[in-house]
Design an enzyme around this catalytic site. Sequence first.
Site, PDB file in Angstrom:
ATOM      1  N   LYS A 120      14.001   7.090  62.293  1.00  0.00           N
ATOM      2  CA  LYS A 120      13.854   8.482  62.739  1.00  0.00           C
ATOM      3  C   LYS A 120      12.866   8.639  63.896  1.00  0.00           C
ATOM      4  O   LYS A 120      12.947   9.605  64.650  1.00  0.00           O
ATOM      5  CB  LYS A 120      13.453   9.359  61.550  1.00  0.00           C
ATOM      6  CG  LYS A 120      14.592   9.483  60.541  1.00  0.00           C
ATOM      7  CD  LYS A 120      14.249  10.349  59.371  1.00  0.00           C
ATOM      8  CE  LYS A 120      15.461  10.616  58.500  1.00  0.00           C
ATOM      9  NZ  LYS A 120      16.172   9.433  58.033  1.00  0.00           N
ATOM     10  N   GLU A 204       5.044  15.633  62.344  1.00  0.00           N
ATOM     11  CA  GLU A 204       5.677  16.676  63.174  1.00  0.00           C
ATOM     12  C   GLU A 204       5.055  18.025  62.821  1.00  0.00           C
ATOM     13  O   GLU A 204       4.575  18.221  61.700  1.00  0.00           O
ATOM     14  CB  GLU A 204       7.168  16.799  62.837  1.00  0.00           C
ATOM     15  CG  GLU A 204       8.070  15.790  63.427  1.00  0.00           C
ATOM     16  CD  GLU A 204       9.522  16.055  63.038  1.00  0.00           C
ATOM     17  OE1 GLU A 204      10.389  15.467  63.678  1.00  0.00           O
ATOM     18  OE2 GLU A 204       9.797  16.810  62.088  1.00  0.00           O
ATOM     19  N   ARG A 296      27.796   8.588  60.043  1.00  0.00           N
ATOM     20  CA  ARG A 296      28.829   8.323  59.036  1.00  0.00           C
ATOM     21  C   ARG A 296      29.629   9.597  58.797  1.00  0.00           C
ATOM     22  O   ARG A 296      29.256  10.669  59.281  1.00  0.00           O
ATOM     23  CB  ARG A 296      28.159   7.887  57.727  1.00  0.00           C
ATOM     24  CG  ARG A 296      27.164   8.915  57.223  1.00  0.00           C
ATOM     25  CD  ARG A 296      26.642   8.644  55.850  1.00  0.00           C
ATOM     26  NE  ARG A 296      25.354   9.282  55.612  1.00  0.00           N
ATOM     27  CZ  ARG A 296      25.182  10.582  55.436  1.00  0.00           C
ATOM     28  NH1 ARG A 296      26.241  11.387  55.465  1.00  0.00           N
ATOM     29  NH2 ARG A 296      23.976  11.101  55.249  1.00  0.00           N
TER      30      ARG A 296
HETATM   31  C1  MV4 Z   1      11.477  19.437  58.439  1.00  0.00           C
HETATM   32  C2  MV4 Z   1      11.271  20.738  57.899  1.00  0.00           C
HETATM   33  C3  MV4 Z   1      10.338  21.560  58.527  1.00  0.00           C
HETATM   34  N1  MV4 Z   1       9.653  21.121  59.603  1.00  0.00           N
HETATM   35  N2  MV4 Z   1      10.789  19.034  59.513  1.00  0.00           N
HETATM   36  C4  MV4 Z   1      14.027  16.714  56.926  1.00  0.00           C
HETATM   37  C5  MV4 Z   1      14.960  15.948  56.039  1.00  0.00           C
HETATM   38  C6  MV4 Z   1      15.778  17.005  55.441  1.00  0.00           C
HETATM   39  N3  MV4 Z   1      16.390  16.631  54.198  1.00  0.00           N
HETATM   40  C7  MV4 Z   1      14.811  18.126  55.231  1.00  0.00           C
HETATM   41  N4  MV4 Z   1      13.927  18.039  56.325  1.00  0.00           N
HETATM   42  C8  MV4 Z   1      13.069  18.956  56.812  1.00  0.00           C
HETATM   43  N5  MV4 Z   1      12.373  18.592  57.896  1.00  0.00           N
HETATM   44  C9  MV4 Z   1       9.894  19.865  60.079  1.00  0.00           C
HETATM   45  N6  MV4 Z   1       9.203  19.442  61.158  1.00  0.00           N
HETATM   46  C10 MV4 Z   1      11.999  21.129  56.787  1.00  0.00           C
HETATM   47  C11 MV4 Z   1      12.905  20.240  56.240  1.00  0.00           C
HETATM   48  C12 MV4 Z   1      13.607  20.668  55.057  1.00  0.00           C
HETATM   49  C13 MV4 Z   1      12.921  20.652  53.853  1.00  0.00           C
HETATM   50  C14 MV4 Z   1      11.621  20.138  53.819  1.00  0.00           C
HETATM   51  C15 MV4 Z   1      10.961  20.141  52.608  1.00  0.00           C
HETATM   52  C16 MV4 Z   1      11.577  20.622  51.459  1.00  0.00           C
HETATM   53  C17 MV4 Z   1      12.865  21.073  51.501  1.00  0.00           C
HETATM   54  C18 MV4 Z   1      13.568  21.074  52.704  1.00  0.00           C
HETATM   55  C19 MV4 Z   1      14.897  21.528  52.775  1.00  0.00           C
HETATM   56  C20 MV4 Z   1      15.560  21.519  53.983  1.00  0.00           C
HETATM   57  C21 MV4 Z   1      14.906  21.098  55.159  1.00  0.00           C
END
Ligand code: MV4
Length: 478
Positions: A120, A204, A296
């Site tokens: 990533k 981030e 994928r």
């Molecule tokens: C984030 C984010 C907020 N800020 N990155 C990355 C992997 C994906 N499954 C969820 N991800 C996220 N990346 C930044 N910089 C919010 C998510 C996010 C999330 C994060 C924590 C808990 C639940 C989540 C559900 C969807 C997206």
Amino acid sequence: MITKQKIRKVLVANRGEVATRIIRSCKELGIKTVAIYSEVDANGIWVKKADEAYMIPGDPIKAYLNFYKIVDLAKQTRCDAIHPGYGFLSENADFAEYCERKGLIFIGPKPEHIRLFGDKIASKRAMREVGVPVLPGTIEPITDIEEAKRIAKEIGFPVIIKAAFGGGGRGMRIVEREEDFEELFKSATVEAEKFFGKGDVFIEKYVKNPRHIEIQILADKYGNVIHLGERDCSIQRRHQKIIEIAPSPRLNPEVRRELFRVAVKSMFKLGYESAGTLEFLVDEDDNFYFIEMNTRLQVEHTITETITGVDIVQRMIRIAEGEKLSFLQEDINFRGYAIEFRINAEDPTKNFAPSPGKITSYYSPGGPGVRIDAAVYKDYIIPPYYDSMIAKLTVWALTWEQTVNRARRALEEFQVRGVPTNLPLLRQVVRDKDFMEGRFDTSYLDKKLPTFKLKPKDESPEDLAVVIAAAIAAYHRV
Ligand code: MV4
């Protein structure tokens, strides 16, 4: 020089609904199929639907990961190609390379792109270089905790720490305050090392309550790249997508156009091939940021197929044969809305714990605008070794309101007995006002779950009688 090679026989290196899905598309193209299955999967539907099927003995999970055996079997059965589906080996660059080395076509992207987007940090760097907006943060692995803290302060809290080779939320920590940084940085690194064998993490700026929007891409070997629209995957629980929607009911049209442009242009510049999905976060001010790419076929590809009429599995096969895309971007029409519901064998009354076991009755809905992708049936025994998804319900209609109404009807019709499922949750979502009005982001389920009543709707009269008898007995005991 691109060589064209006809694919006449495919080994499907997967199980369950996606193996069934791939076999179906192959049949329509007149392509023979070879299925593999573990000892516990001998009664799988895909085993019966394939032209040939071979058991891989031993560990039920390793059976689908043993790429030497799988490739040997493909060679022995004179397959031209292997389709990995999703999960298992689908994003394993070494497997893709090994297939090619053994003279088999890997139906998917080039190994170099599988490897690039599996990291990533490297993928953020590469995408930034081709003009894709990424979040402020580090784009090199970071190990020195003081340096990490300095960078976090520079970005400004809250920040999120993520595993470079992670997924599914593992190795991810949200840090609200400086004083929590060191401990969370260490625990993220330890978890990343434990689950992915590499502890590399990056930082981030954290986006509060983002929407999770992904863009489906198709690219051939001649530089032709098109998009097949977006999917709104914001309704997730603990990083597991539950409900996916195409198109997003509330995405700003200008943001949509810009997402499409950026996705297609970046994939063209990188020379990407095959199907792929770029995942973005959209914040409350309509800014969007690339976070990761899936190299994928995805579980939720069904909703994109439903609104465009494009069979993504068949397109992956044609691209792998060295065919040019048979349509231009302007040939792709988006019609109506589609929603995919993941039906999981999980117990909503036990914090959605997986609930394997025997399905004693199974009735899936039908009628206009209803698609079922599943590999289960009455008396099927759901094994405990794999993920808990037993079926996907995809519903289509012309308007958002009609699609939600149809979803309500289809979910009411859907009946699974013998194991608990998340159907009660899905039935509540489609009756929720915020959902119906398209007001949701990634925090939706966390906010709504405490307000949902999750007793199974279709409690049978017998179950109810047991509960009443127990209550009467308890009453008389006091
Ligand atoms: C984030 C984010 C907020 N800020 N990155 C990355 C992997 C994906 N499954 C969820 N991800 C996220 N990346 C930044 N910089 C919010 C998510 C996010 C999330 C994060 C924590 C808990 C639940 C989540 C559900 C969807 C997206």
